[in-house]
Design a protein around this motif. Sequence first.
Motif, PDB file in Angstrom:
ATOM      1  N   GLU A   1      -6.403  -1.150  -6.587  1.00 15.99           N
ATOM      2  CA  GLU A   1      -7.198   0.020  -6.221  1.00 15.99           C
ATOM      3  C   GLU A   1      -6.333   1.258  -6.286  1.00 15.99           C
ATOM      4  O   GLU A   1      -5.158   1.234  -5.902  1.00 15.99           O
ATOM      5  CB  GLU A   1      -7.784  -0.140  -4.807  1.00 15.99           C
ATOM      6  CG  GLU A   1      -8.782   0.951  -4.442  1.00 15.99           C
ATOM      7  CD  GLU A   1      -9.330   0.819  -3.029  1.00 15.99           C
ATOM      8  OE1 GLU A   1      -9.014  -0.186  -2.346  1.00 15.99           O
ATOM      9  OE2 GLU A   1     -10.062   1.729  -2.616  1.00 15.99           O
TER      10      GLU A   1
ATOM     11  N   PRO B   1      -2.946   9.326   7.541  1.00 18.94           N
ATOM     12  CA  PRO B   1      -2.536   8.820   6.233  1.00 18.94           C
ATOM     13  C   PRO B   1      -3.707   8.799   5.255  1.00 18.94           C
ATOM     14  O   PRO B   1      -4.810   8.378   5.606  1.00 18.94           O
ATOM     15  CB  PRO B   1      -2.049   7.401   6.550  1.00 18.94           C
ATOM     16  CG  PRO B   1      -1.689   7.428   7.995  1.00 18.94           C
ATOM     17  CD  PRO B   1      -2.665   8.364   8.622  1.00 18.94           C
TER      18      PRO B   1
ATOM     19  N   PHE C   1      -5.030   7.348   1.654  1.00 18.85           N
ATOM     20  CA  PHE C   1      -4.796   6.225   0.760  1.00 18.85           C
ATOM     21  C   PHE C   1      -4.497   6.696  -0.656  1.00 18.85           C
ATOM     22  O   PHE C   1      -5.180   7.571  -1.197  1.00 18.85           O
ATOM     23  CB  PHE C   1      -6.031   5.312   0.749  1.00 18.85           C
ATOM     24  CG  PHE C   1      -5.976   4.214  -0.277  1.00 18.85           C
ATOM     25  CD1 PHE C   1      -6.707   4.298  -1.440  1.00 18.85           C
ATOM     26  CD2 PHE C   1      -5.169   3.099  -0.075  1.00 18.85           C
ATOM     27  CE1 PHE C   1      -6.667   3.291  -2.392  1.00 18.85           C
ATOM     28  CE2 PHE C   1      -5.121   2.082  -1.018  1.00 18.85           C
ATOM     29  CZ  PHE C   1      -5.866   2.183  -2.169  1.00 18.85           C
TER      30      PHE C   1
ATOM     31  N   TYR D   1      -3.020   0.479  -3.950  1.00 16.82           N
ATOM     32  CA  TYR D   1      -2.826  -0.807  -3.294  1.00 16.82           C
ATOM     33  C   TYR D   1      -2.550  -1.870  -4.351  1.00 16.82           C
ATOM     34  O   TYR D   1      -3.165  -1.869  -5.419  1.00 16.82           O
ATOM     35  CB  TYR D   1      -4.073  -1.106  -2.465  1.00 16.82           C
ATOM     36  CG  TYR D   1      -4.497  -2.550  -2.361  1.00 16.82           C
ATOM     37  CD1 TYR D   1      -5.712  -2.976  -2.892  1.00 16.82           C
ATOM     38  CD2 TYR D   1      -3.698  -3.486  -1.712  1.00 16.82           C
ATOM     39  CE1 TYR D   1      -6.122  -4.288  -2.794  1.00 16.82           C
ATOM     40  CE2 TYR D   1      -4.098  -4.811  -1.612  1.00 16.82           C
ATOM     41  CZ  TYR D   1      -5.313  -5.208  -2.151  1.00 16.82           C
ATOM     42  OH  TYR D   1      -5.705  -6.513  -2.044  1.00 16.82           O
TER      43      TYR D   1
ATOM     44  N   TYR E   1       0.495   5.363   0.946  1.00 11.82           N
ATOM     45  CA  TYR E   1      -0.297   6.420   1.578  1.00 11.82           C
ATOM     46  C   TYR E   1       0.499   7.712   1.539  1.00 11.82           C
ATOM     47  O   TYR E   1       1.732   7.711   1.469  1.00 11.82           O
ATOM     48  CB  TYR E   1      -0.602   6.078   3.043  1.00 11.82           C
ATOM     49  CG  TYR E   1      -1.664   5.027   3.252  1.00 11.82           C
ATOM     50  CD1 TYR E   1      -1.354   3.671   3.182  1.00 11.82           C
ATOM     51  CD2 TYR E   1      -2.984   5.386   3.521  1.00 11.82           C
ATOM     52  CE1 TYR E   1      -2.335   2.705   3.372  1.00 11.82           C
ATOM     53  CE2 TYR E   1      -3.974   4.417   3.722  1.00 11.82           C
ATOM     54  CZ  TYR E   1      -3.630   3.087   3.644  1.00 11.82           C
ATOM     55  OH  TYR E   1      -4.612   2.137   3.847  1.00 11.82           O
TER      56      TYR E   1
ATOM     57  N   TYR F   1       0.841  -1.194   0.000  1.00  9.60           N
ATOM     58  CA  TYR F   1       0.000   0.000   0.000  1.00  9.60           C
ATOM     59  C   TYR F   1       0.876   1.243   0.000  1.00  9.60           C
ATOM     60  O   TYR F   1       1.910   1.275   0.646  1.00  9.60           O
ATOM     61  CB  TYR F   1      -0.873   0.045   1.260  1.00  9.60           C
ATOM     62  CG  TYR F   1      -1.593  -1.253   1.586  1.00  9.60           C
ATOM     63  CD1 TYR F   1      -0.935  -2.292   2.233  1.00  9.60           C
ATOM     64  CD2 TYR F   1      -2.936  -1.432   1.255  1.00  9.60           C
ATOM     65  CE1 TYR F   1      -1.591  -3.477   2.529  1.00  9.60           C
ATOM     66  CE2 TYR F   1      -3.600  -2.617   1.557  1.00  9.60           C
ATOM     67  CZ  TYR F   1      -2.907  -3.636   2.197  1.00  9.60           C
ATOM     68  OH  TYR F   1      -3.563  -4.807   2.489  1.00  9.60           O
TER      69      TYR F   1
ATOM     70  N   GLN G   1       0.863  11.363   3.783  1.00  6.73           N
ATOM     71  CA  GLN G   1       0.508  11.987   5.053  1.00  6.73           C
ATOM     72  C   GLN G   1       1.088  13.393   5.116  1.00  6.73           C
ATOM     73  O   GLN G   1       2.296  13.582   4.987  1.00  6.73           O
ATOM     74  CB  GLN G   1       1.020  11.161   6.239  1.00  6.73           C
ATOM     75  CG  GLN G   1       0.557  11.674   7.595  1.00  6.73           C
ATOM     76  CD  GLN G   1       1.038  10.811   8.742  1.00  6.73           C
ATOM     77  OE1 GLN G   1       2.069  10.151   8.659  1.00  6.73           O
ATOM     78  NE2 GLN G   1       0.285  10.794   9.843  1.00  6.73           N
TER      79      GLN G   1
ATOM     80  N   SER H   1      -6.698   5.554  -5.633  1.00  9.01           N
ATOM     81  CA  SER H   1      -7.544   6.625  -5.147  1.00  9.01           C
ATOM     82  C   SER H   1      -7.908   7.588  -6.268  1.00  9.01           C
ATOM     83  O   SER H   1      -7.081   7.909  -7.117  1.00  9.01           O
ATOM     84  CB  SER H   1      -6.832   7.382  -4.026  1.00  9.01           C
ATOM     85  OG  SER H   1      -7.525   8.566  -3.695  1.00  9.01           O
TER      86      SER H   1
END
Lengths: 114, 114
Positions: free
Chosen positions: A56, A43, A45, A48, A35, A33, A37, A58
């Motif tokens: 997936e 965090p 997303f 993935y 992320y 994954y 931040q 975002s």
Amino acid sequence: DTGVSQNPRHKITKRGQNVTFRCDPISEHNRLYWYRQTLGQGPEFLTYFQNEAQLEKSRLLSDRFSAERPKGSFSTLEIQRTEQGDSAMYLCASSSVSGANVLTFGAGSRLTVL
Amino acid sequence: AQTVTQSQPEMSVQEAETVTLSCTYDTSESDYYLFWYKQPPSRQMILVIRQEAYKQQNATENRFSVNFQKAAKSFSLKISDSQLGDAAMYFCASPRYSGYALNFGKGTSLLVTP
């Protein structure tokens, strides 16, 4: 087991340049994954993978961002034509397909765009 | 949209006292895990505790326990006998619709005073 490794730990770049971050997950983990931040936030997303398949992504991820995991082991996250708003900590995590799907995080790669 | 809400940006507790951090979440999954992660200053995210949704018994890990209310989609973290080393950002996480990646809240900053 050395945990999740991320490199570089800190990258300073000028606006408009391309940057690439690398993540080496825990060897037996097949899920990975990414992320992002920002300071004082949780965090967020990005994307993935399960093995080499990106399952997936975002909707917040612009076309300037691309991630790969070509052999189902390490992963790279590339940001093209960086903008000041891209300045953040980029976190990688991995997990096993079995059990509770606990995410194990790396220390992160901090990006500063000048 | 699936979200995780942590309504307490900051909390303070005295050493040896008990503090509860709140979290509400939204997920369409029927069987899932919920997580609390801790992020000390300038250090990486580590798992504090997890709860499996179909288990009615609240999870406990030493001084850390949860109060899980599935119908209310509430998942609070209780820290007993607080220690100075507990000072950190605490993030609540629930699964995204993919079931594997997690959504995180904005976090609660916990200050522990002597």
